[in-house]
Design an enzyme around this catalytic site. Sequence first.
Site, PDB file in Angstrom:
ATOM      1  N   LYS A  57      40.967  47.187  43.878  1.00  0.00           N
ATOM      2  CA  LYS A  57      40.793  47.001  42.430  1.00  0.00           C
ATOM      3  C   LYS A  57      39.423  47.468  41.937  1.00  0.00           C
ATOM      4  O   LYS A  57      39.303  48.026  40.851  1.00  0.00           O
ATOM      5  CB  LYS A  57      41.016  45.534  42.056  1.00  0.00           C
ATOM      6  CG  LYS A  57      42.357  44.979  42.512  1.00  0.00           C
ATOM      7  CD  LYS A  57      43.530  45.762  41.965  1.00  0.00           C
ATOM      8  CE  LYS A  57      44.824  45.380  42.685  1.00  0.00           C
ATOM      9  NZ  LYS A  57      45.918  46.317  42.431  1.00  0.00           N
ATOM     10  N   GLU A  85      34.286  40.736  35.226  1.00  0.00           N
ATOM     11  CA  GLU A  85      34.793  41.526  34.112  1.00  0.00           C
ATOM     12  C   GLU A  85      34.772  40.694  32.852  1.00  0.00           C
ATOM     13  O   GLU A  85      34.941  39.471  32.925  1.00  0.00           O
ATOM     14  CB  GLU A  85      36.244  41.884  34.431  1.00  0.00           C
ATOM     15  CG  GLU A  85      36.642  43.289  34.104  1.00  0.00           C
ATOM     16  CD  GLU A  85      38.059  43.550  34.565  1.00  0.00           C
ATOM     17  OE1 GLU A  85      38.256  44.546  35.277  1.00  0.00           O
ATOM     18  OE2 GLU A  85      38.945  42.767  34.206  1.00  0.00           O
ATOM     19  N   HIS A 108      50.937  35.074  35.451  1.00  0.00           N
ATOM     20  CA  HIS A 108      50.857  36.485  35.821  1.00  0.00           C
ATOM     21  C   HIS A 108      52.134  37.045  36.414  1.00  0.00           C
ATOM     22  O   HIS A 108      52.133  38.152  36.937  1.00  0.00           O
ATOM     23  CB  HIS A 108      49.664  36.735  36.754  1.00  0.00           C
ATOM     24  CG  HIS A 108      48.365  36.299  36.156  1.00  0.00           C
ATOM     25  ND1 HIS A 108      47.664  37.082  35.252  1.00  0.00           N
ATOM     26  CD2 HIS A 108      47.673  35.151  36.273  1.00  0.00           C
ATOM     27  CE1 HIS A 108      46.584  36.413  34.859  1.00  0.00           C
ATOM     28  NE2 HIS A 108      46.572  35.247  35.463  1.00  0.00           N
ATOM     29  N   ARG A 136      53.537  52.303  42.946  1.00  0.00           N
ATOM     30  CA  ARG A 136      54.911  52.075  43.392  1.00  0.00           C
ATOM     31  C   ARG A 136      55.843  52.132  42.184  1.00  0.00           C
ATOM     32  O   ARG A 136      55.372  52.205  41.053  1.00  0.00           O
ATOM     33  CB  ARG A 136      55.022  50.674  43.991  1.00  0.00           C
ATOM     34  CG  ARG A 136      54.692  49.609  42.960  1.00  0.00           C
ATOM     35  CD  ARG A 136      54.939  48.194  43.444  1.00  0.00           C
ATOM     36  NE  ARG A 136      54.904  47.272  42.329  1.00  0.00           N
ATOM     37  CZ  ARG A 136      53.850  46.534  41.964  1.00  0.00           C
ATOM     38  NH1 ARG A 136      52.719  46.629  42.633  1.00  0.00           N
ATOM     39  NH2 ARG A 136      53.930  45.717  40.945  1.00  0.00           N
TER      40      ARG A 136
END
Lengths: 157, 444
Positions: free
Chosen positions: B116, B200, B235, B291
């Site tokens: 990430k 972040e 999520h 993917r």
Amino acid sequence: MNFKEIVELIEKVAELGVGEVEIEQAGTKLRIQGIPTPPAQVMSQFAVAHPMQQAIAPPAAPVPQLPPKTEEPEEAEAGLHIITSPIVGTFYRSANPESDPFITVGDHVSKGKVLCIIEAMKLMNEIESDIDGEIVKIFPQNGQPVEYGEQLFAVRV
Amino acid sequence: MFSKVLIANRGEIALRIILACKEMGLKTVAVHSEADRDSLHVRYADEDVCIGPAPSRQSYLSISSIIAAAEITGADAIHPGYGFLAENAHFAEIANECRLTFIGPSPEAIRLMGDKAKAREMAKKSGVPILPGSEGPVKTYSDALDVARVIGFPVILKAAAGGGGRGLRICSAEVDLQGAFDTARSEADRAFGSADVYVEKYLERPRHIEIQIFGDHHGRIAALGERECSIQRRHQKLIEESPSPVITEDLRMQMGEAAVKLCKAVNYVNAGTIEFLFQDGQFYFMEMNTRIQVEHPVTEEVTSMDLVKEQIRVASGAHLTAPNGHFRLRGHAMEFRINAEDPVTFAPHPGRIREFHVPGGPGVRVDTAAYRDYVIPPHYDSMIAKLIVRGKDREETLARGRRALDLFIIEGVKTSIPLHRAILDEPRFIRGDISTRFMEEFEW
């Protein structure tokens, strides 16, 4: 629970027209499903994989058009210990094409004796017996692909 | 073109891949655990190989078993589906080394974009907008504090090796940062084998908008429009739609160009998705999934493309069939993930399906491997079907969704169907006034 008791249970389920029976006892789980009308139908596939684990094949899915699949495991006599494949690969009876097979039917083997090779990804995996006894049946042909859980040897203990 | 494809997955996606192969005249091999012997995809494939006991680690995640199965069946390509080994660069590498074509991107692209923090770096270097945050992982608390002070609270700490919504910690104020930093690092280490976290800016009410991209081996990369996936719980996506109610043609082009630019920078091949967060008219790169995704049918319905066939064709060397230039989406589509779980508590509810009636009629598609009398095994995820509806606009799509859900009868297990039905009556959802906070705030 032995084979005779299981057959009696199946016959009882059929006779009484019971919908479904599930029994769990000392590491063994058994489910018998009857069909109410017409006369109760009994599961025909019965694979004895390992003395610790007895499983009834689940009812066939109602998907009429699909072709029959790969052969079901052969029925085995009660009292025989079945050694199954722990991996996917190609079954060989001997270490290489020139040598004799590790074992043949009738041989007495002890726990730890190498019975065959299963080759996968260029690695030769030696499969050992997990029990003492007499080899009664060898299921796959030499060079035949085998899957996880496939029956390899029947051993009379 | 390949002659035999091995599907290294299970459930609805395995069946989906087999359907594409059947249409293309390719032979199929299904690998399965002992728990999946009676799966629909196993019964429908030309060949099947049992690769291990029920636990995923010993079956669907067992690289050696899967490669051995390809060997003994003579398969020449492997489709990894989604989840399991789909984003495992090591698996892709081994497959390629064993002369099996891995239907997906290169191991290098998987490795790079799967990290990430590195993906964020690549995005920044390619001029793709990113959320303000640390340059790579923050090694010490004081580094984390410095970054947080510059970008401003609230901030989010993310595991560099994480994904799928795991390894995240929100921190609203400086006083909480030490605790959040320590916990995030230890969680990350335990879950992903790496304690690295990066910091972040945290957006309060973002929308999750992702762009489907597709690259071929001839250097072409196309953007195939967006999907909005803001309806999520912890999520995990519940509902996805395309187009997004708030993305204009102009934004679509900008986001598409940004996505393509990033993919070109890593020589990306085959299907992929770039996820963005969108708030106040601005989009920010979040992460890339290397993917095919669960919600790919939504894009298929508004582009008339078969993405799985495209994956197979591109992997065998064919050119991308998507036309050049800006891609226009047609109509509207929405997907509802039907899970075997309590619609209120979300507790999983595996078991035997007693009744299974699938809806039909115009604009309705159901991707499922379930059937009446199927026993949902407890060992894997709880999704049992995807209901996808299509209409000429969002309003018609919503109406179709309502009547399709009403006639999707599943008995014997609890499902999320009532939840989806309730969401379709929620005024904010109907207006398209949604964000990733929607499920938090949703009331029956």
